[in-house]
Write an enzyme that holds these catalytic residues in place. Structure first.
Site: not given
Lengths: 407, 228, 586
Positions: C512-514
Site C-alpha cells: 500500500t505504497h502508492n
C-alpha cells in the site's frame, strides 16, 4: 513544572491552621481551590460531561438514588443565598440552610474534621465559579429514608461533629496525612465497609468497601494491610499519576485522581502515604483451595485471553498493564471488581503525567458466566494470590445488574 | 448573512472530544445466523463436492468436507459478501483484462447461482444426466481443471472467474475462524499447525527452529475453556 | 444549499498519520484546528482489542479496516490503449478509512529514505549520465539533512526499535552502514529476532553483506514517548499489517498522539464527514475552506484560513482534480502536473523451505525482520545494469495467517491433494526473503479522473494508468537474483523464486505504497507543491502524504511521509504564520 513552591508552603500552613488558625501567605482563593480539589467536590457534584459543580449526579446508595445538589452560587438552584455560616453548618454538622438534615451520602462525617478556616476557603472559592442554573431531580429513596428526620436518629448513633485533633505522639507529617485522609479526602467513603445503616464499620476502617457495584480494596499500608507491599513512594506515584508498579487506577478512583489527588502537592501525598503506611491490617484466613477442574479451565482461558497484557505469569507490565500477582483488587475478598472488570473492561485514568487511557477490553460478550468465574478464580488463586474462588452465580448476578436487570 | 442560529447548529456526523470509551462495548464479530442460507439443496451438494475436490479428505488429514466449508460458503453468500455490499458494483460492466480483477456484473452470490446452473447443465448433458456430485472424483477433477483453464465455456458466465472465486472461498472456509461456520473443530488450523486467534507468543521467541505445540483457539474459545 | 459553519484557522482533510501530526503541531502553535474524517472513530479497546482483532476473514479478506469500495474506488488500466475498469474490491493495495487512516493497519516498518533518494535525478545523472527517455524522475527539493531532525522526531514519537548504522557520521556495528547520518540512536532496541531472521543474517554475512535489524514501530519494550503517551511491549502475535493492534504495541495515531491531542480545547474532530471540494475565492489563488457532506447527505461549507490535505495520496490528488486546482497531467502533451509521476513499488520474493527446522512463523510481528541494504538506492554501482534505484532485501516474519500465507514449493498444484499435502508440510517450516524495490517515474504512468465511473455522490472516480517500466523490470530481476543468492544459503531443503514478471496486476496484494500525483519540487513548472508542501497555485493550501514523492524509493514510505509532515508543520509555524503567502518565490 508543577507549582510546588507555594503549595508546599500551603501544606504546612494548612496544618498550622488546623491547629491554631495561623495566618498564611497563601491566597484564600488558591487555598479554597486546593481544598476543593483535595475533597474531590467536583467528582460527586458533576455528572460525566456536564457543567462542573452544578450537581444532579445520581449517587447509587444501598438505599436508593440520591442526586447531588448544585454547589455553584446560582441564587435559585445553587448556593447563591447561602452564607458562610450556612456553609459551615452543612460541612460541620450536616445541616442544610433551612436546618433540615442532609443525607450522609454527603460526607459531612468527614468534612466535620475540617477547621472553619478551611471550610471558609472552600466557600470563597466556590463563590468565584460561574453560577449555573440547574435544579436537581428529586431523590429516589423509599420510606422511611425519605424522611430527612430519620437521619437525625442516624446522626445520634453514628455522628459526632468536631474538627480534627492531631495526635501529639505522631509526627507532623502523619497528622497532616491523617487530616487529609479522614477529613477532606474522605477515603473511608469508598474504602470502609458500611453497616446496615450505611455508617462506617469502625473495626473495618479503610479495609475495603463497596459502592455502586464496585468493591474498593483495602488501603491500609501496614502489616497485613492491602498496601503492605507498596512503598510510600509507590503510594505517592499512584495518587499523582494514576499508576505505579503495582496497580493502575480505574472507575471511581479515576475521578479521585483526575479531579483531586493528581493536583495535590507531593508533600501532602507523602503525608497521606505516611498515614496509610501506619495502619495495620489483620491476618486473613487462607481461602479454600479451588476446584482443580475450574482452575484448569481458568488457566486455559487466562493463557488464551489475558496473557497478552498481564503476561503469562501475572506480572503484567508495570505502569502499563497492572500486575495481577499481589494486586489488591484481585485479592479483595469481595470479587465484585474483578468480575466487573472482566465483564465490561476498565480504563486506566489519564493524568497529566500519563495521558494514555490504556484500556482493558470488555470480555462480557466473549466469555460466559462459568468462564469468567473460572478465570477469576484462577487469577485469584495463582502467583501467591489468595482471593479465593468465584462462583458463576456471582458473575450472572452482576452481569444482570449491570444490564439493568434484577440481580 | 446567514442566521447565527444556523451557524451555531452542529454538523451531523460526530464531533468527538477526548478519547471516547463505553464500558462493556466491543465491535464484536458478526457471527452469521445459521438460519440464513443461500444454496438450494442441489447447489449445496454441488459446492460441497467441489470443495471436497479442492481440499480433499485423505491420509494427510481432514479436508473441506470435515471442515464443513460448504456451510461457510453458504452463510457468506447469504450475507453482505454474497450481495457484494462492500464491492463497487456500478456499471457499465465489461470483461476486462486479467489484471483488472473481478468484473462480473453479478455479486458473488449471483455468480455462484448462474455458474452452478451452468455447471449442472454441463454435467447432466455430458455425463448421462448425472449431477456434479454424482460423478467420480477423477471426472470431477477434470471438470474443475477445465473450468480453471477456461476450456469449459458456460453460457453467460465466465467459468474461470467462478472457479477462482470458489477456490478462494474454499480456502477461506478451511482456514477462517470457526465462528463463520467453516474450519469445524479447527480442522484446517490443526492440519497445518496454526494456533489460531492468539495474541501472545513472547514465551516462544527463542524457539530456535524447534517445533512448538500450542493448541489452536478460536474467537469463541476451545473445549478446554469449559469447566466440566 | 450548503450550510455555513463558523470559520476555523485550519481545516485538515483526513485524519490519519499526517492529520494527527499536523493537528498536534498546529494546535501547539495556538491555532484552532478542525479535522474532517470521512470514516468513523476507532480505538484499541472497542474496535480492535485482542478479544476480536485476530480475525483474518473479517479484517483482511472482508476489508473491514479499509476504504469501502462500494462508496468509492478507482479505475485501473495498464496503459492508455485499454479502458480503465473499476477495482471492484481491493487487491494490490489497501487504502484505509476512519480515524488513524492506513496508519492503523500498517506493519510498522519505519525506514528513512537515503540521502541520494531525495536527489535521485541529479545524483543519478551525475553518476550515470542522462536519464532514459520517458523517465520523469526529479529531485524532491528538500534534502535528507534538512529532514533529519524530523525523522528523529517521528522515531521518538513512535518508539522505533532499531540499531543505528551511522551515528553523527561514525559507522556503528550492527546497523545499516548505508543510512544517512543520524543525530541520535533509535529510542528503543531492536525487536527479538527469531529463527528465520538468524538464518538470513548468517547467510547474508557469509556473502559479505551487512544485515541489520529492521527499524520497527512494534515496541521492543514498554515505551513512553515525548508527549507522555505510553506504548506497551509487542507480543509477537502476527496480526499487524491489515489489522489494528490490540494491546497498544504498534505506533499508530491513537497510541502516540491522540491521547494528548483529543483533549485540547482548540482541536475538533468530526467523523463521518467527507470533503467534496476545496473552495477558493474569486481570484482562485486563495482557499476559503472546504465543502463537506455528512452521512445524512447534508452539505456544509467550512471556512478556514488554511486547508491541509491529509487524506490518502490517491485521494489528495483526486480532490485537487475535482476542485480544479492546478492542471491535470496529460501524458500526450506532457502538460499539467496533478496526477503526474504516479509510482508504486516492485516487490518479489524467494521462499525457503526447511526439511526439519520450524520457522513457526505465527510467532511474528509486522516489522520483525533482518534487512540488507547493499542493493538499495545508489548503494551499489549501477554501471551496465540498465536501471537506477534498487531496494532492500529482508527476511520478515510478519504472520502465519493461513488464508493469506501458506507457501508451497515449486511445482505444487493450486488445489487438490498435492496442494493440501504441500501446505501441511511447509506451513510451519518456511520463510521468505523479500525484495522491496523502488519505482521510478515514467511519463505514461499517471492519475486522472475517469470519464465513465462515478462514486456514491456521482463524482468521477480517480483513474490509474500504471504498468511496470523497463527500469522496474530490470531492477526487480536484479534484486530477485540477489535474494536468491541469500535464500540458497539459509539452510533450507529448497527454495522457490517468486519473480515479479508480466504486467502489473491490480489484484494480488503487493504494497500500500502508492505515491506521486501531487509531487513536490523546485519550481511551479515541475511540481504541484513546493519544498514546504505548499501549493504553488494556492499558497494557503498544503498537501501532505506520499503523493508528494516525485518517485518512490526502495523503502516503506511512512517514516519519510511523517518527516515531511513535521518539516511542513515547522515551516507553517515558523514562517507561514508570520508572513502568510508563498514560502518559495516562483
Amino acid at each position: 513544572m508543577r507549582k510546588s513552591a507555594p503549595l508546599l508552603i500551603a501544606g504546612s500552613a494548612l496544618l498550622g491552621s488546623a491547629q491554631a488558625g495561623q495566618a498564611n501567605d497563601f491566597s484564600q482563593l488558591e487555598r479554597g481551590r486546593y481544598l476543593t480539589q483535595a475533597g474531590n467536590c467536583q467528582g460527586c457534584h458533576t455528572p460525566p460531561g456536564e457543567e462542573p459543580f452544578a450537581g444532579s449526579r445520581a449517587l447509587e446508595t444501598p438505599f436508593g438514588l440520591i442526586y447531588t445538589p448544585n454547589i455553584t452560587f446560582d441564587t435559585e438552584t445553587g448556593l447563591g443565598r447561602w452564607t458562610k455560616d450556612d456553609f459551615w453548618r452543612a460541612m460541620h454538622e450536616g445541616k442544610a440552610k433551612d436546618g433540615s438534615q442532609l443525607y450522609p451520602a454527603f460526607p459531612y462525617p468527614h468534612f466535620t474534621k475540617m477547621p472553619r478556616e478551611d471550610v471558609d476557603a472552600i466557600y470563597d472559592y466556590l463563590a468565584t465559579l460561574d453560577p449555573v442554573r440547574k435544579k436537581k431531580p428529586e431523590n429516589e429513596l423509599p420510606f422511611p429514608l425519605s424522611w430527612r428526620t430519620t437521619v437525625k436518629g442516624w446522626n445520634m448513633t453514628f455522628f459526632e461533629p468536631g474538627v480534627f485533633r492531631p495526635d501529639p505522639a505522631k509526627s507532623q507529617e502523619w497528622n497532616r496525612g491523617a487530616y487529609l485522609v479522614e477529613g477532606p479526602g474522605h477515603c473511608s467513603g469508598c474504602h470502609t465497609e458500611k453497616n446496615l445503616l450505611g455508617a462506617d464499620k469502625k473495626s473495618r476502617h479503610l479495609a475495603g468497601g463497596k459502592l455502586e457495584n464496585w468493591a474498593a480494596p483495602d488501603i491500609r499500608g501496614g502489616r497485613h494491610g492491602g498496601l503492605e507491599a507498596w512503598s510510600k513512594a509507590a503510594i505517592v506515584e499512584f495518587l499523582q499519576t494514576g499508576r505505579n508498579a503495582h496497580s493502575a487506577a480505574f472507575s471511581i478512583m479515576s475521578e479521585v485522581i483526575s479531579y483531586s489527588t493528581q493536583h495535590m502537592t507531593e508533600t501532602d501525598l507523602a503525608a497521606i502515604a505516611t498515614y496509610l503506611k501506619d495502619l495495620d491490617g489483620e491476618e486473613r484466613a487462607a481461602p479454600a483451595t479451588p476446584d482443580d477442574a475450574v482452575m484448569k479451565a481458568g488457566a486455559a482461558i487466562y493463557f488464551d485471553n489475558c496473557s497478552a497484557c498481564h503476561v503469562s505469569d501475572g506480572s503484567g507490565v508495570p505502569r502499563f498493564f497492572p500486575p495481577l500477582a499481589g494486586s489488591g483488587n484481585v485479592n479483595n475478598p469481595d470479587a465484585t471488581t474483578v468480575i466487573r472488570v472482566i465483564l465490561e473492561g476498565a480504563r486506566a485514568v489519564p493524568t497529566k503525567r500519563h495521558p494514555s487511557p490504556l484500556t482493558m477490553p470488555a470480555f462480557g460478550w466473549k466469555l460466559d458466566d462459568d468462564g469468567i468465574a473460572a478465570v477469576a478464580t484462577y487469577v485469584r488463586s495463582s502467583w501467591g494470590n489468595s482471593g479465593g474462588a468465584v462462583e458463576a452465580d456471582e458473575v450472572r448476578d452482576l452481569r444482570s445488574l449491570l444490564a439493568g436487570g434484577p440481580p | 448573512m446567514l442566521a447565527s442560529a444556523a451557524i451555531a447548529a452542529p454538523a451531523f456526523g460526530r464531533t468527538i472530544s477526548g478519547i471516547p470509551w463505553v464500558p462493556g462495548l466491543a465491535d464484536r464479530p458478526a457471527v452469521p445466523d445459521p438460519a440464513r442460507t443461500f444454496f438450494t439443496a442441489a447447489e449445496r451438494a454441488c459446492v460441497r463436492a467441489i470443495s471436497a475436490r479442492l481440499i480433499p479428505s485423505d491420509d494427510t488429514g481432514p479436508g473441506a468436507d470435515e471442515a464443513d466449508v460448504v456451510t461457510f460458503i453458504d452463510r457468506q453468500l447469504a450475507g453482505f459478501f454474497g450481495r457484494g455490499e462492500r464491492w463497487y458494483m456500478k456499471g457499465p460492466f465489461s470483461k476486462g483484462t486479467d489484471e483488472q480483477g473481478y468484473q462480473s456484473e453479478s455479486p458473488p452470490a449471483g455468480l455462484y447461482r448462474k455458474a452452478l446452473a451452468a455447471l449442472d447443465a454441463h454435467c447432466r448433458g455430458s455425463h448421462d444426466g448425472k449431477a456434479f456430485d454424482e460423478l467420480d472424483a477423477g471426472v470431477q477433477d477434470d471438470i474443475l481443471a477445465a473450468m480453471e483453464d477456461g476450456e469449459l465455456e458456460f453460457e453467460g458466465v465466465a467459468a474461470p472467474a467462478f472457479f477462482a472465486l470458489v477456490l478462494e472461498n474454499t480456502i477461506e472456509g478451511f482456514f477462517s475462524d470457526p465462528i463463520y461456520g467453516g474450519n469445524r473443530d479447527m480442522a484446517g488450523w490443526r492440519l497445518v499447525g496454526f494456533p489460531g486467534a492468539r495474541y501472545d507468543y513472547r514465551d516462544y521467541l527463542d524457539h530456535d527452529g524447534k517445533r512448538l505445540d500450542i493448541p489452536p483457539v478460536g474467537l469463541a474459545g476451545r473445549s478446554e475453556w469449559k469447566t466440566p | 444549499m450548503a450550510r455555513k459553519l463558523p470559520p476555523v484557522d485550519v481545516v485538515l482533510v483526513g485524519f490519519g498519520w499526517t492529520g494527527a501530526i499536523m493537528a498536534q503541531e498546529l494546535t501547539e502553535a495556538g491555532l484552532e484546528v478542525l479535522a474532517l474524517e470521512r470514516g468513523g472513530w476507532r480505538d484499541t479497546p472497542t474496535h480492535f482489542p485482542p478479544t476480536l482483532a485476530p480475525d483474518e476473514l473479517r479484517f483482511y479478506w472482508r476489508h473491514e479496516m479499509f476504504q469501502d469500495t462500494a462508496r468509492e474506488t478507482l479505475t485501473f488500466r495498464n496503459n492508455a490503449s485499454q479502458t480503465a475498469l473499476p477495482m471492484r474490491r481491493w487487491g494490490s493495495f489497501l487504502p484505509g478509512s476512519g480515524v488513524g487512516g492506513s496508519g492503523v493497519h500498517w506493519n510498522g516498518q519505519t525506514f528513512r529514505f537515503l540521502p541520494s533518494d531525495f536527489i535521485a535525478a541529479s545524483h543519478n545523472a551525475d553518476r550515470y549520465g542522462p536519464l532514459p527517455d520517458g523517465m520523469t524522475v526529479q529531485d524532491y527539493g528538500v534534502t535528507y539533512d534538512e529532514l533529519e531532525p524530523h525523522f528523529d522526531r517521528f522515531e521518538k514519537l513512535c518508539g522505533i526499535g532499531g540499531k543505528a548504522g551511522n551515528l553523527r557520521g561514525a559507522l556503528q556495528a550492527g546497523g545499516n552502514p548505508f543510512e544517512g547520518r543520524r543525530s541520535d540512536e533509535y529510542p528503543n532496541p531492536p525487536m527479538e529476532m527469531t529463527f528465520a531472521q538468524k538464518q538470513f543474517g548468517a547467510a547474508a554475512a557469509e556473502l559479505g553483506l551487512k544485515p541489520f535489524p529492521a527499524p520497527s514501530a512494534n515496541m521492543s519494550r514498554p515505551y513512553t514517548n515525548p508527549l507522555g503517551v505510553q506504548l506497551a511491549p509487542c507480543t509477537y502475535c502476527g496480526f499487524c499489517e491489515k489489522y489494528g493492534c490490540g494491546n497498544y504495541s504498534k505506533a499508530i495515531p491513537q497510541t502516540t498522539i491522540l491521547p494528548v491531542l483529543m483533549g485540547k480545547p482548540n482541536f475538533t474532530l468530526k467523523t463521518h464527514n467527507e470533503v467534496l471540494e476545496i473552495r477558493r475565492d474569486s481570484s482562485g489563488r486563495r482557499a476559503t475552506g472546504v465543502t463537506h457532506v455528512d452521512v445524512h447527505g447534508e452539505v456544509f461549507e467550512q471556512p478556514a484560513g488554511i486547508v491541509i490535505l491529509c487524506a490518502y495520496p490517491l485521494q489528495n490528488a483526486r480532490l485537487m482534480m475535482l476542485s480544479g486546482i492546478g492542471r491535470t497531467y496529460d501524458p500526450r502533451s506532457g502538460e499539467g502536473l496533478v496526477g503526474k509521476n504516479y509510482c508504486y513499488q516492485v516487490v518479489s520474493s524467494v521462499d525457503v523451505f526447511y526439511e526439519d527446522r520450524y520457522t513457526n512463523q505465527f510467532v511474528g510481528a509486522g516489522a520483525l525482520g533482518m534487512v540488507i541494504d547493499e542493493y538499495n538506492g545508489d548503494n551499489f554501482d549501477h554501471a551496465g545494469l540498465g536501471f537506477i534505484g534498487g531496494g532492500y532485501l529482508a527476511c520478515w516474519t510478519t504472520n502465519a495467517r493461513p488464508i493469506e500465507t501458506h507457501r508451497t514449493p515449486e511445482g505444487t498444484p493450486e488445489w487438490g491433494a498435492g496442494w493440501k499435502k504441500a501446505v501441511k508440510e511447509n506451513f510451519l517450516k518456511s520463510t521468505s526473503v523479500s525484495t522491496h524495490g523502488a519505482s521510478m517515474a515514467y511519463a505514461q504512468n499517471h492519475l486522472d479522473l475517469d470519464p465513465i465511473y462515478t462514486d456514491v455522490y456521482g463524482r468521477p472516480l480517480l483513474r490509474m494508468t500504471y504498468d511496470f517500466t523497463p527500469n522496474d523490470r530490470a531492477m526487480t530481476a536484479y534484486l530477485t537474483d540477489r535474494a536468491r543468492e541469500i535464500a540458497a544459503r539459509m539452510g533450507g531443503r529448497e527454495i522457490k523464486v517468486n519473480a515479479r514478471e508480466g504486467a502489473y496486476d491490480s489484484m494480488p496484494y503487493q504494497t500500500t505504497h502508492n505515491t506521486g500525483g501531487t509531487i513536490m519540487g523546485s519550481t511551479p513548472q515541475n511540481s504541484v507543491v513546493n519544498r514546504y508542501l505548499q501549493s504553488w497555485d494556492v499558497p494557503n493550501l498544503f498537501v501532505m502524504g506520499a503523493g508528494v514523492f516525485p518517485q518512490n524509493a526502495g523503502y516503506n514510505p511512512t517514516g519519510t511521509v511523517a518527516a515531511l509532515t513535521y518539516w511542513a508543520a515547522e515551516a507553517i509555524r515558523s514562517r507561514y504564520l508570520r508572513d502568510p503567502g508563498p514560502m518559495v518565490q516562483a
